[in-house]
Design a protein around this motif. Structure first.
Motif, PDB file in Angstrom:
ATOM      1  N   GLY A 270       0.812  -1.205   0.000  1.00  0.00           N
ATOM      2  CA  GLY A 270       0.000   0.000   0.000  1.00  0.00           C
ATOM      3  C   GLY A 270       0.843   1.251   0.000  1.00  0.00           C
ATOM      4  N   ASP A 271       0.220   2.353  -0.386  1.00  0.00           N
ATOM      5  CA  ASP A 271       0.944   3.627  -0.474  1.00  0.00           C
ATOM      6  C   ASP A 271       1.581   4.031   0.852  1.00  0.00           C
ATOM      7  OD1 ASP A 271       0.429   3.950  -3.135  1.00  0.00           O
ATOM      8  OD2 ASP A 271      -0.634   5.861  -2.925  1.00  0.00           O
ATOM      9  N   ASP A 272       0.870   3.836   1.936  1.00  0.00           N
ATOM     10  CA  ASP A 272       1.286   4.432   3.204  1.00  0.00           C
ATOM     11  C   ASP A 272       1.793   3.436   4.228  1.00  0.00           C
ATOM     12  OD1 ASP A 272       0.575   7.055   2.347  1.00  0.00           O
ATOM     13  OD2 ASP A 272      -1.529   6.511   2.635  1.00  0.00           O
ATOM     14  N   THR A 273       2.119   2.239   3.783  1.00  0.00           N
ATOM     15  CA  THR A 273       2.669   1.251   4.698  1.00  0.00           C
ATOM     16  C   THR A 273       3.534   0.272   3.920  1.00  0.00           C
ATOM     17  OG1 THR A 273       2.086  -0.275   6.499  1.00  0.00           O
ATOM     18  CG2 THR A 273       0.753  -0.421   4.510  1.00  0.00           C
ATOM     19  N   PRO A 274       4.581  -0.280   4.486  1.00  0.00           N
ATOM     20  CA  PRO A 274       5.126   0.037   5.803  1.00  0.00           C
ATOM     21  C   PRO A 274       6.089   1.219   5.720  1.00  0.00           C
ATOM     22  CG  PRO A 274       6.379  -1.727   4.848  1.00  0.00           C
ATOM     23  CD  PRO A 274       5.311  -1.375   3.841  1.00  0.00           C
ATOM     24  N   PRO A 275       6.508   1.748   6.872  1.00  0.00           N
ATOM     25  CA  PRO A 275       7.482   2.836   6.839  1.00  0.00           C
ATOM     26  C   PRO A 275       8.880   2.340   6.507  1.00  0.00           C
ATOM     27  CG  PRO A 275       7.058   2.187   9.097  1.00  0.00           C
ATOM     28  CD  PRO A 275       6.092   1.410   8.240  1.00  0.00           C
ATOM     29  N   GLY A 276       9.713   3.255   6.014  1.00  0.00           N
ATOM     30  CA  GLY A 276      11.135   2.962   5.929  1.00  0.00           C
ATOM     31  C   GLY A 276      11.731   3.047   7.322  1.00  0.00           C
ATOM     32  N   GLU A 277      13.017   2.749   7.417  1.00  0.00           N
ATOM     33  CA  GLU A 277      13.616   2.692   8.758  1.00  0.00           C
ATOM     34  C   GLU A 277      14.957   3.411   8.825  1.00  0.00           C
ATOM     35  OE1 GLU A 277      11.860  -1.682  10.153  1.00  0.00           O
ATOM     36  OE2 GLU A 277      14.020  -1.367   9.962  1.00  0.00           O
ATOM     37  N   LEU A 278      15.194   4.036   9.966  1.00  0.00           N
ATOM     38  CA  LEU A 278      16.510   4.504  10.376  1.00  0.00           C
ATOM     39  C   LEU A 278      16.869   3.732  11.625  1.00  0.00           C
ATOM     40  CD1 LEU A 278      18.902   6.479  10.114  1.00  0.00           C
ATOM     41  CD2 LEU A 278      17.591   8.104  11.501  1.00  0.00           C
ATOM     42  N   ASN A 279      17.920   2.930  11.548  1.00  0.00           N
ATOM     43  CA  ASN A 279      18.262   1.988  12.609  1.00  0.00           C
ATOM     44  C   ASN A 279      19.608   2.301  13.252  1.00  0.00           C
ATOM     45  OD1 ASN A 279      16.103  -0.239  12.441  1.00  0.00           O
ATOM     46  ND2 ASN A 279      16.732  -0.009  10.309  1.00  0.00           N
TER      47      ASN A 279
END
Length: 422
Positions: A270-279
Motif C-alpha cells: 500500500g501507499d502508506d505502509t510500511p514505513p522505511g527505517e533509520l536503525n
C-alpha cells in the motif's frame, strides 16, 4: 593491515598477500590487469577520457537546481557532472571525491583550484573490470575500499595516485566470495561500506527478494545476506555483524561508535505502509526484524503466522513509506549552523511503489541530547514536481572537507554541493 598495505606502496615492496582466485576465461585479460596492479606492474592502460563539465547537460542541471528549496542561508550548486553517480567517498587528505555507480565505473572528482567545483572528472582505474562498484569508503589513513556486487578491492593512497591508470590494488574478497554466486541477482545488488572505529570494514548486503522464502533464511543468516558483515582490513576474519535487514544502502558511524543505517522496506503493501527505517546497531549480533516485520512494526503477510525474534531491535525512527531512503551521513563539519551538528542527513531516492510518488529530496534527522531522534524533516527538496516527474533522484550524501554537503544523483548524473553562508 591497512598500514602494511600503505607501507608496501610507499617503499616499493610487494603488497601483502590477499585473497585471490581464478577467473573465468572471458575475464582473463582484466584479471591479468588486476594481478599486474597488485605487483606494481604497468598494464599499458590509457587514461580515461574526461567527462565534459560544460554544455547543455550542465546547463540543464543548473536550471533544475534553481528550483530546489533549502532553509535560509543555504544554497545548492553543481559540483560535477558524473554519469550514474551513487555512493560518495571523500578522501581524508586531499579531498578528492570518489563516486561509485551501479554500472561498471568508479569516478574521481578533482577540485584543483579549490573553488568548490570539480575541474576534472574521470573514471578511476580504467583497466579494472568493475561489476556494480557501488560501495566506496575510505579508512582514516587513506586506503580506499571498493565493494562490488560480489568482490571487495582495496587501493592504498588512492587519492594521491588515482590520476595514473595504473594504481596499487589489493583483493580483500575475491570474485564470487562476498556472497554465494547462486545468490547473485539484478535486485538489491548495490553494496555500501564504511570503515569503523575498530578499523574493520562494514558492508551491507541487501537480500534479493521483496520477502525471501523461509527456505533461504539459514543460508542468508550464515552469509549475512539481508544484513551487515564486517572484515578485518586485510579481508580476513569475516563475521556477520547484524541480521534482519531487508536492503540497506546507507550507513554511518555515530560519534559514540554505534552504526546507524537506513533500510528500504517491503513493497506492495500500500501507499502508506510500511514505513522505511533509520536503525542503530550498538553491538555485534543484533537482529532488526525483517522478514517478520515489513517495516517498523508492520507484519508481513508471508511471516504473519510466525513469532518474530523476541530481541528484534526496533527502528530509531520510522521514515516515509516507500520514499527509498538510501545514503546517510552524520554531519561532523563546522560550516553549517549548530542546529545541524551531530544530526543525520539522508538521501531519499524517491518512490516507485506508490500511486502518489514521494521522496527525491534530502532529509535531516535531528538527534536529542539522549541520542534519540527528535524529528525527521525535509532539508532540500524540489527534484519531484507536482506532476510526479522526477527531475533528479538523490542517492548519497557526504561531508566535504570544508564542511559543505555533497549530494549524488544517479538520474541526473551529477553531484551537487550544498553550502551555508551567514
Amino acid at each position: 593491515m591497512r598500514s602494511l598495505i600503505l607501507a608496501a606502496l610507499l617503499t616499493g615492496a610487494a603488497l601483502p598477500a590477499l585473497a585471490q582466485g581464478a577467473a573465468p576465461a572471458d575475464t582473463k585479460a582484466k584479471t591479468d590487469d588486476l594481478e599486474k596492479l597488485q605487483g606494481f606492474q604497468s598494464t599499458n592502460t590509457q587514461p580515461a577520457p574526461e567527462i565534459p563539465q560544460t554544455g547543455r547537460r550542465a546547463d540543464a542541471i543548473r536550471k533544475t537546481l534553481s528550483k530546489i528549496k533549502l532553509p535560509d542561508g543555504f544554497k545548492i550548486d553543481l559540483y560535477a557532472v558524473v554519469p550514474d553517480a551513487r555512493a560518495l567517498a571523500v578522501g581524508p587528505n586531499a579531498g578528492v571525491v570518489f563516486v561509485g555507480t551501479r554500472k561498471s565505473k568508479v569516478y574521481t572528482l578533482t577540485d584543483r583550484d579549490k573553488d568548490r567545483v570539480a575541474d576534472e572528472v574521470r573514471a578511476f582505474a580504467p583497466g579494472i573490470d568493475f561489476k556494480i562498484p557501488n560501495g566506496v569508503c575510505f579508512s582514516r589513513d587513506g586506503v580506499l575500499t571498493i565493494v562490488e556486487q560480489n568482490r571487495v578491492l582495496a587501493f592504498p593512497a588512492a587519492e594521491f595516485f588515482y590520476e595514473n591508470p595504473d594504481v596499487a590494488a589489493g583483493v580483500l574478497v575475491k570474485q564470487g566470495e562476498l556472497i554465494p554466486a547462486s545468490e547473485e541477482s539484478f535486485n538489491h545488488t548495490a553494496r555500501v561500506c564504511r570503515v569503523g572505529p575498530d578499523g574493520k570494514t562494514y558492508i551491507a548486503l541487501g537480500q534479493p527478494y521483496n520477502v525471501p522464502a523461509p527456505s533461504k533464511m539459514d543460508l542468508y543468516k550464515k552469509w549475512g545476506i539481508g544484513g551487515i558483515v564486517r572484515l578485518d582490513a586485510d579481508g580476513k576474519n569475516r563475521e556477520v555483524y547484524a541480521t534482519g535487514i531487508r536492503n540497506s544502502v546507507g550507513m554511518d558511524f555515530a560519534p559514540d561508535k554505534s552504526l546507524w543505517f537506513t533500510d528500504n522496506q517491503v513493497d506492495g503493501m500500500g501507499d502508506d505502509t510500511p514505513p522505511g527505517e533509520l536503525n542503530r546497531a550498538t553491538k555485534a549480533g543484533q537482529t532488526f526484524g525483517f522478514p517478520w516485520y515489513g517495516g517498523g512494526l508492520v507484519r508481513t503477510a508471508e511471516y504473519k503466522d510466525q513469532t518474530p525474534p523476541a530481541d528484534a531491535v526496533p527502528p530509531m525512527a520510522d521514515l516515509p513509506p516507500h520514499a527509498a531512503d538510501l545514503g546517510m551521513t552524520f554531519y561532523n563539519g563546522k560550516q553549517f549552523p549548530d542546529a545541524y551538528k551531530g544530526g543525520i542527513f539522508i538521501a531519499e531516492h524517491g518512490s516507485w511503489n506508490r500511486t502518489q510518488p514521494i521522496g527525491a529530496r534530502v532529509m535531516f534527522a535531528k538527534l536529542g541530547a539522549d541520542g534519540k531522534v527528535e524529528s525527521v524533516k525535509p532539508f532540500a527538496e524540489g527534484w519531484l514536481t507536482g506532476d510526479g516527474e522526477y527531475l533528479g533522484r538523490p542517492v548519497d550524501v557526504a561531508v566535504l572537507l570544508d564542511g559543505s554537503l555533497l549530494v549524488s544523483d544517479d538520474a541526473a548524473g551529477a553531484v551537487y554541493r550544498i553550502s551555508y553562508e551567514k
